[in-house]
Scaffold this motif. Structure first.
Motif, PDB file in Angstrom:
ATOM      1  N   PHE A   1      33.272  26.213  27.734  1.00 47.81           N
ATOM      2  CA  PHE A   1      31.867  25.809  27.703  1.00 47.81           C
ATOM      3  C   PHE A   1      31.602  24.867  28.869  1.00 47.81           C
ATOM      4  O   PHE A   1      32.247  23.842  28.996  1.00 47.81           O
ATOM      5  N   MET A   2      30.680  25.249  29.742  1.00 49.51           N
ATOM      6  CA  MET A   2      30.387  24.373  30.878  1.00 49.51           C
ATOM      7  C   MET A   2      28.994  24.596  31.412  1.00 49.51           C
ATOM      8  O   MET A   2      28.323  25.576  31.100  1.00 49.51           O
ATOM      9  N   SER A   3      28.576  23.604  32.198  1.00 50.67           N
ATOM     10  CA  SER A   3      27.262  23.712  32.812  1.00 50.67           C
ATOM     11  C   SER A   3      27.426  23.693  34.316  1.00 50.67           C
ATOM     12  O   SER A   3      28.307  23.040  34.860  1.00 50.67           O
ATOM     13  N   GLU A   4      26.544  24.446  34.966  1.00 50.39           N
ATOM     14  CA  GLU A   4      26.542  24.439  36.421  1.00 50.39           C
ATOM     15  C   GLU A   4      25.073  24.367  36.808  1.00 50.39           C
ATOM     16  O   GLU A   4      24.340  25.339  36.638  1.00 50.39           O
ATOM     17  N   GLY A   5      24.654  23.188  37.228  1.00 56.98           N
ATOM     18  CA  GLY A   5      23.221  22.990  37.402  1.00 56.98           C
ATOM     19  C   GLY A   5      22.563  23.074  36.026  1.00 56.98           C
ATOM     20  O   GLY A   5      22.971  22.392  35.092  1.00 56.98           O
ATOM     21  N   THR A   6      21.606  23.972  35.901  1.00 56.55           N
ATOM     22  CA  THR A   6      20.932  24.121  34.610  1.00 56.55           C
ATOM     23  C   THR A   6      21.484  25.314  33.842  1.00 56.55           C
ATOM     24  O   THR A   6      20.981  25.674  32.784  1.00 56.55           O
TER      25      THR A   6
ATOM     26  N   TRP B   1      31.781  28.297  10.746  1.00 57.03           N
ATOM     27  CA  TRP B   1      31.366  27.849  12.072  1.00 57.03           C
ATOM     28  C   TRP B   1      32.580  27.523  12.935  1.00 57.03           C
ATOM     29  O   TRP B   1      33.591  27.030  12.444  1.00 57.03           O
ATOM     30  N   SER B   2      32.387  27.751  14.231  1.00 60.49           N
ATOM     31  CA  SER B   2      33.417  27.309  15.183  1.00 60.49           C
ATOM     32  C   SER B   2      33.434  25.789  15.226  1.00 60.49           C
ATOM     33  O   SER B   2      32.475  25.129  14.822  1.00 60.49           O
ATOM     34  N   GLN B   3      34.510  25.237  15.727  1.00 58.21           N
ATOM     35  CA  GLN B   3      34.529  23.802  16.004  1.00 58.21           C
ATOM     36  C   GLN B   3      33.617  23.546  17.194  1.00 58.21           C
ATOM     37  O   GLN B   3      33.428  24.423  18.041  1.00 58.21           O
ATOM     38  N   HIS B   4      33.095  22.332  17.284  1.00 56.83           N
ATOM     39  CA  HIS B   4      32.298  21.971  18.451  1.00 56.83           C
ATOM     40  C   HIS B   4      33.167  21.987  19.698  1.00 56.83           C
ATOM     41  O   HIS B   4      34.249  21.424  19.697  1.00 56.83           O
ATOM     42  N   ALA B   5      32.656  22.629  20.725  1.00 56.75           N
ATOM     43  CA  ALA B   5      33.311  22.462  22.022  1.00 56.75           C
ATOM     44  C   ALA B   5      32.838  21.119  22.569  1.00 56.75           C
ATOM     45  O   ALA B   5      31.816  20.587  22.119  1.00 56.75           O
ATOM     46  N   ASP B   6      33.545  20.561  23.521  1.00 56.56           N
ATOM     47  CA  ASP B   6      33.096  19.303  24.120  1.00 56.56           C
ATOM     48  C   ASP B   6      31.710  19.510  24.726  1.00 56.56           C
ATOM     49  O   ASP B   6      31.477  20.517  25.386  1.00 56.56           O
ATOM     50  N   PRO B   7      30.786  18.564  24.505  1.00 58.30           N
ATOM     51  CA  PRO B   7      29.434  18.738  25.040  1.00 58.30           C
ATOM     52  C   PRO B   7      29.442  18.776  26.563  1.00 58.30           C
ATOM     53  O   PRO B   7      30.299  18.198  27.212  1.00 58.30           O
ATOM     54  N   ALA B   8      28.452  19.484  27.111  1.00 56.59           N
ATOM     55  CA  ALA B   8      28.256  19.508  28.561  1.00 56.59           C
ATOM     56  C   ALA B   8      27.005  18.698  28.871  1.00 56.59           C
ATOM     57  O   ALA B   8      26.154  18.502  28.005  1.00 56.59           O
ATOM     58  N   LEU B   9      26.901  18.201  30.093  1.00 53.15           N
ATOM     59  CA  LEU B   9      25.730  17.447  30.512  1.00 53.15           C
ATOM     60  C   LEU B   9      24.862  18.331  31.408  1.00 53.15           C
ATOM     61  O   LEU B   9      25.367  18.980  32.319  1.00 53.15           O
ATOM     62  N   VAL B  10      23.588  18.340  31.159  1.00 54.23           N
ATOM     63  CA  VAL B  10      22.675  19.128  31.976  1.00 54.23           C
ATOM     64  C   VAL B  10      21.510  18.236  32.391  1.00 54.23           C
ATOM     65  O   VAL B  10      20.913  17.556  31.554  1.00 54.23           O
TER      66      VAL B  10
ATOM     67  N   ALA C   1      33.840  40.208  19.043  1.00 54.02           N
ATOM     68  CA  ALA C   1      34.128  39.872  20.434  1.00 54.02           C
ATOM     69  C   ALA C   1      35.628  39.679  20.599  1.00 54.02           C
ATOM     70  O   ALA C   1      36.105  38.608  20.881  1.00 54.02           O
ATOM     71  N   ARG C   2      36.341  40.752  20.346  1.00 56.74           N
ATOM     72  CA  ARG C   2      37.798  40.656  20.295  1.00 56.74           C
ATOM     73  C   ARG C   2      38.406  40.030  21.539  1.00 56.74           C
ATOM     74  O   ARG C   2      39.278  39.176  21.448  1.00 56.74           O
ATOM     75  N   ARG C   3      37.959  40.509  22.680  1.00 60.50           N
ATOM     76  CA  ARG C   3      38.618  40.036  23.901  1.00 60.50           C
ATOM     77  C   ARG C   3      37.859  38.896  24.583  1.00 60.50           C
ATOM     78  O   ARG C   3      38.077  38.607  25.732  1.00 60.50           O
ATOM     79  N   GLY C   4      36.923  38.314  23.848  1.00 55.78           N
ATOM     80  CA  GLY C   4      36.176  37.206  24.434  1.00 55.78           C
ATOM     81  C   GLY C   4      34.851  37.694  24.974  1.00 55.78           C
ATOM     82  O   GLY C   4      34.802  38.630  25.761  1.00 55.78           O
ATOM     83  N   LEU C   5      33.807  37.073  24.506  1.00 57.51           N
ATOM     84  CA  LEU C   5      32.469  37.464  24.911  1.00 57.51           C
ATOM     85  C   LEU C   5      31.888  36.384  25.807  1.00 57.51           C
ATOM     86  O   LEU C   5      31.633  35.287  25.349  1.00 57.51           O
ATOM     87  N   PRO C   6      31.686  36.676  27.079  1.00 57.30           N
ATOM     88  CA  PRO C   6      31.115  35.654  27.952  1.00 57.30           C
ATOM     89  C   PRO C   6      29.596  35.601  27.773  1.00 57.30           C
ATOM     90  O   PRO C   6      28.944  36.640  27.702  1.00 57.30           O
ATOM     91  N   VAL C   7      29.104  34.391  27.686  1.00 53.96           N
ATOM     92  CA  VAL C   7      27.666  34.173  27.506  1.00 53.96           C
ATOM     93  C   VAL C   7      27.200  33.195  28.569  1.00 53.96           C
ATOM     94  O   VAL C   7      27.907  32.234  28.861  1.00 53.96           O
ATOM     95  N   SER C   8      26.019  33.466  29.144  1.00 58.49           N
ATOM     96  CA  SER C   8      25.472  32.437  30.022  1.00 58.49           C
ATOM     97  C   SER C   8      24.009  32.236  29.711  1.00 58.49           C
ATOM     98  O   SER C   8      23.354  33.104  29.121  1.00 58.49           O
ATOM     99  N   PHE C   9      23.517  31.090  30.060  1.00 56.75           N
ATOM    100  CA  PHE C   9      22.254  30.632  29.528  1.00 56.75           C
ATOM    101  C   PHE C   9      21.643  29.625  30.485  1.00 56.75           C
ATOM    102  O   PHE C   9      22.352  28.800  31.041  1.00 56.75           O
ATOM    103  N   GLU C  10      20.333  29.700  30.648  1.00 60.95           N
ATOM    104  CA  GLU C  10      19.690  28.737  31.539  1.00 60.95           C
ATOM    105  C   GLU C  10      18.705  27.865  30.794  1.00 60.95           C
ATOM    106  O   GLU C  10      17.920  28.330  29.987  1.00 60.95           O
ATOM    107  N   LEU C  11      18.793  26.583  31.069  1.00 60.39           N
ATOM    108  CA  LEU C  11      17.838  25.622  30.514  1.00 60.39           C
ATOM    109  C   LEU C  11      16.854  25.257  31.611  1.00 60.39           C
ATOM    110  O   LEU C  11      17.269  25.012  32.739  1.00 60.39           O
ATOM    111  N   GLU C  12      15.571  25.210  31.257  1.00 58.14           N
ATOM    112  CA  GLU C  12      14.592  24.852  32.283  1.00 58.14           C
ATOM    113  C   GLU C  12      13.599  23.856  31.741  1.00 58.14           C
ATOM    114  O   GLU C  12      13.350  23.776  30.534  1.00 58.14           O
TER     115      GLU C  12
END
Ligand SMILES: *[C@@H]1O[C@H](CO)[C@@H](O)[C@H](O)[C@H]1NC(C)=O
Ligand SMILES: *[C@@H]1O[C@H](CO)[C@@H](O)[C@H](O)[C@H]1NC(C)=O
Ligand SMILES: *[C@@H]1O[C@H](CO)[C@@H](O)[C@H](O)[C@H]1NC(C)=O
Ligand SMILES: *[C@@H]1O[C@H](CO)[C@@H](O)[C@H](O)[C@H]1NC(C)=O
Ligand SMILES: *[C@@H]1O[C@H](CO)[C@@H](O)[C@H](O)[C@H]1NC(C)=O
Length: 489
Positions: free
Chosen positions: A364-369, A441-450, A409-420
């Motif tokens: 889980f990560m952010s790159e820009g927005t 529910w999944s455990q929380h991943a470490d929060p990202a900063l946007v 999502a057996r082999r891992g499902l990549p998701v990307s998302f934009e905040l505006e």
């Protein structure tokens, strides 16, 4: 026997002469081109040692002979070990003069007569000293380090002229032995002693250096304590590992040796994933690797219980410092905490992996927005949520659900998302993601900063949403507070 007798006589003569010849004739020996008749001379002195002069001797004809003189100048001889050296002692007249070679008051020769073999052996341990043929030069063969020093050639007469030569033995330096305490495998926190034994003449100087993280550099007083041929490094740290060099040099050459120092620590276990999603009858591979010397023994535990090698439910594959535990869960009981433990003689360390049926969110990560993450879930995903709050305010988390793709999502499902800004408002946000399947529910991943900057809609730069990304879909509605992108399959 003859030589021995002669040398005894000569020694006697010298004694007698030193004490009694002071006002006597200028020279004792003939300069007329014939060898001295030692027997005559000595017999004469020996039988007449109370005499003040040589009036009744047999050599009256020599009385007018001039003093012999020394032609040779003092010289420093630089000689490599194993070579021969000839120390000059040229006198005038060339014939008939008797010279004596000495070193530190040890007599080597008088005339061309060697001291007795035994004398020489006691002094040098070997017979390598000669008078060069037809001369009064001293020849030393196969020069040894012990031959260095001052040699004096003296004409045997009153007010004896002499010359003193120095022999400086030279030998190119050689590292004989370069070694480290603990054979270079040093436990962290202990002391390291490096010793460099070198030969050479003049005695070589030693330079120490070390290949650390930032290249080669000299060892200085800051790094350790230096003695003549060693360096002592206290309280060795991980950073002290590396290649050490001993460089020796003197005026005639240099040599170098190197050795590797390993700093031993208790093992560090590293697991590739801390939470792994699987399902009943789905094989899961839990990977673990060990850092640091020395090699460790690796064990696996399930919920704190040691997994025996004979266990049929698990298979452990260990290769060097890597170990895989393969599990095929057959009931809910088979999920849980698996621990990889490594132990060496300096200690042990472990890390655990949760084997779960709940979804696992990774990367889980952010790159820009732009936010991105990967969902692992063998079970169908039921819900995805983003949670965000302004880091500067003290508002509560805002929950935003994200539409879910069908299937697992057996082999891992990549998701990307934009905040505006237009969607959530400008601000600096802390964002987390949660995913749910039928098991929870999944455990929380470490929060990202946007950081979302306020921008008028009409000048939104193209870079905010890259149409080139095959996995990104620009949502057409600004109604959704968040926009999602789903991928693959
Ligand atoms: C020999 O070497 C010594 C020391 O290096 C020096 O003092 C001396 O002058 C030298 N003698 C000659 C004759 O070169
Ligand atoms: C000669 O004498 C010097 C100074 O006294 C001393 O350093 C040296 O070791 C002696 N050499 C030998 C071979 O005895
Ligand atoms: C020494 O002198 C003798 C006679 O004068 C001569 O035959 C011989 O060759 C000389 N030896 C050397 C090494 O000069
Ligand atoms: C793992 O290490 C911790 C801390 O040293 C220890 O309390 C625990 O018992 C270890 N777990 C296993 C399974 O060895
Ligand atoms: C562990 O599993 C990974 C991925 O399947 C594989 O690349 C690696 O070689 C395995 N290592 C061992 C020691 O079996």
């Amino acid at each position: 026997m003859e030589l021995r007798r002669l040398s005894i006589y000569l020694a006697l003569f010298v004694l007698v002469c030193v004490s009694q010849c002071t006002e006597a004739r200028s020279t004792k020996y003939s300069g007329e081109g014939e060898d001295v008749n030692y027997d005559d001379v000595l017999a004469d002195e020996a039988s007449d040692d109370e005499a003040q002069n040589d009036a009744d001797g047999g050599n009256d004809a020599d009385e007018d002979v001039e003093d012999a003189i020394m032609l040779t100048q003092a010289t420093n001889y630089s000689v490599a070990i194993g070579r021969n050296v000839r120390l000059e002692c040229r006198v005038s007249p060339a014939d008939g003069v008797v010279v004596q070679w000495t070193r530190n008051n040890t007599k080597y020769f008088i005339g061309t007569l060697k001291r007795t073999e035994q004398d020489l052996k006691t002094y040098t341990g070997q017979d390598r000293f000669f008078i060069a043929a037809n001369s009064t030069d001293l020849l030393i063969k196969d020069v040894q380090p012990s031959d260095s020093g001052t040699y004096r050639c003296e004409i045997l007469q009153m007010n004896p002229p002499s010359v003193e030569h120095n022999i400086v033995i030279t030998e190119s330096p050689k590292v004989i032995r370069f070694y480290a305490s603990d054979s270079g495998r040093v436990p962290e926190g202990s002391d390291l002693l490096l010793t460099c034994e070198a030969s050479g003449s003049p005695p070589p100087q030693i330079l120490w250096s070390w290949d650390g993280d930032n290249g080669n550099h000299r060892l200085t007083e800051k790094d350790g304590e230096f003695t003549a041929n060693s360096v002592f490094i206290r309280n060795v740290k991980r950073q002290n590992a590396g290649k050490y060099y001993c460089y020796v040099f003197n005026t005639v050459g240099n040599d170098q040796a190197e050795l590797a120092v390993n700093v031993l620590r208790k093992p560090r276990v590293h697991v590739h994933r801390t939470v792994v999603n699987s399902d009943l009858n789905v094989e899961a591979v839990l990977e673990c690797s060990i850092h640091d010397e020395p090699a460790s023994h690796i064990r696996w535990y399930k919920d704190g219980r040691l997994i025996e090698d004979s266990s049929r439910q698990y298979s452990v594959s260990t290769n060097g410092q890597h170990s895989n535990l393969t599990v095929i869960p057959s009931s809910d009981m088979d999920f849980g905490t698996f621990t990889c433990e490594a132990e060496n003689n300096l200690g042990k360390h472990n890390r655990s992996i949760e084997l779960v049926q709940r979804p696992v969110v990774e990367d889980f990560m952010s790159e820009g927005t732009k936010l991105s993450w990967t969902v692992h879930s063998h079970q169908p995903i039921e819900a995805m949520e983003l949670q965000l709050r302004d880091v500067n305010g003290d508002e509560d988390w805002r929950t935003v659900s994200v539409p879910v793709p069908a299937g697992g999502a057996r082999r891992g499902l990549p998701v990307s998302f934009e905040l505006e800004a237009a969607d959530v408002g400008a601000g600096k946000y802390e964002v987390a993601v949660k995913v749910r399947n039928s098991k929870g529910w999944s455990q929380h991943a470490d929060p990202a900063l946007v950081d979302i900057e306020a921008q008028p809609e009409y000048i939104r730069p193209a870079s905010v949403y890259l149409p080139s990304s095959a996995y990104s879909i620009r949502p057409s509605l600004a109604l959704l507070p968040l926009i999602y992108v789903l991928v693959r399959f």
